[in-house]
Design an enzyme around this catalytic site. Structure first.
Site, PDB file in Angstrom:
ATOM      1  N   HIS A 295       0.815  -1.222   0.000  1.00 16.15           N
ATOM      2  CA  HIS A 295       0.000   0.000   0.000  1.00 16.15           C
ATOM      3  C   HIS A 295       0.848   1.270   0.000  1.00 16.15           C
ATOM      4  CE1 HIS A 295      -3.729  -2.151   0.345  1.00 16.15           C
ATOM      5  NE2 HIS A 295      -3.350  -2.765   1.451  1.00 16.15           N
TER       6      HIS A 295
ATOM      7  N   GLU B 193      -5.268 -12.219   7.466  1.00 20.17           N
ATOM      8  CA  GLU B 193      -6.126 -11.033   7.347  1.00 20.17           C
ATOM      9  C   GLU B 193      -7.337 -11.292   6.451  1.00 20.17           C
ATOM     10  OE1 GLU B 193      -4.037  -7.711   5.597  1.00 20.17           O
ATOM     11  OE2 GLU B 193      -3.228  -8.897   3.947  1.00 20.17           O
TER      12      GLU B 193
ATOM     13  N   ASP C 124      -7.803  -5.493   7.517  1.00 19.48           N
ATOM     14  CA  ASP C 124      -8.418  -6.371   6.511  1.00 19.48           C
ATOM     15  C   ASP C 124      -9.174  -7.530   7.146  1.00 19.48           C
ATOM     16  OD1 ASP C 124      -8.013  -5.289   3.928  1.00 19.48           O
ATOM     17  OD2 ASP C 124      -5.878  -5.692   4.130  1.00 19.48           O
TER      18      ASP C 124
END
Ligand code: 3PY
Ligand code: MG
Length: 249
Positions: free
Chosen positions: A45, A146, A172
């Site tokens: 990310h 996750e 997540d």
């Protein structure tokens, strides 16, 4: 011949890690000297591409920083490149099954355990790169738990040879479970999602780490029994520092 550095365990017990979203080499080097036990470069990310990875790896290697790379996914090329650049381990996100975790292991280790290709960059920078056997013994392969798929397979994942860390991604995981982040972290029962991860890890001699991102979430993670925590991001540090300056002036 160069002396090998001591064995590393990037994400060790009772450690505080800093998550880097940015790709600035000088900032990373400065932050590496502030006292965090490890850094995680976020190539999923964050703004870290292959070129930044190499620049950051060289700079962090120069100052002897302990760091791991959160790769973009279960990706052999990224996992290999991160370790070639000198990372002490990889954090592999979006694991959805035991097969994904097995793939992460294949990418992380040289044969016979895996299929990692030879090509460490550190010798070119006049650093030390361990041979294949020593690299396999030192590297940390952290798989992120996750998704519901990973949670359902967490026992089998923890049992895989080569998986040495289960890395909780609470944001997540809460999305995948359809529950709030606060509710996920408040559930300290053995049968709750985090309790199941901890039990699987205990049962197989595997460690657990987690992402807090925001320091305010650290107490809840510690209360769950997790001591290896990414306690802040570089962004959170800037926001907190800015607030402190504004409050002071
Ligand atoms: C999560 O919490 O989902 C993460 O991946 C942390 O970066
Ligand atoms: Mg995540």
């Amino acid at each position: 011949d160069r002396e090998p550095p001591p064995d590393r365990s990037a994400i060790g017990p009772d450690s505080r890690g800093l998550w880097l979203m940015g790709n600035d080499v000088d900032l990373a080097r400065r932050l590496a000297g502030t006292g965090f036990d490890w850094l995680a470069l976020d190539a999923q990310h964050g703004a870290i591409d292959r070129s930044a990875l190499v620049d950051l790896g060289r700079a962090l290697g120069d100052v002897g920083a302990n760091y791991v790379v959160r790769v973009p996914g279960v990706d052999h090329a990224w996992i290999g490149a991160s370790l070639d650049a000198g990372a002490a381990g990889v954090v592999v996100p979006s694991i959805a099954s035991v097969e994904d975790a097995r793939e992460a292991v294949r990418a992380t280790y040289y044969p016979p355990l895996g299929e990692r290709s030879w090509g460490p960059l550190t010798p070119m920078w006049d650093g030390y790169a361990p041979d294949a056997e020593r690299a396999n013994a030192q590297v940390q392969c952290a798989v992120m738990i996750e998704t519901v798929g990973a949670l359902d397979a967490v026992e089998e994942i923890a049992a895989l040879e080569g998986v040495n860390l289960l890395f909780l991604g609470p944001v997540d995981l809460s999305l995948s479970l359809g529950m709030s982040l606060d509710d996920l972290l408040a559930d300290t029962s053995d049968s709750g999602p985090v309790g199941r991860i901890l039990a699987a890890a205990r049962g197989h001699g595997v460690e657990v780490a987690a992402f807090a991102g925001d320091p305010s979430r650290v107490p809840a993670l510690r209360a769950l029994g997790i001591s290896r925590i990414a306690v802040a991001t570089d962004i959170a540090l800037v926001a907190l520092g800015a607030q402190q300056v504004l409050d002071l002036t």
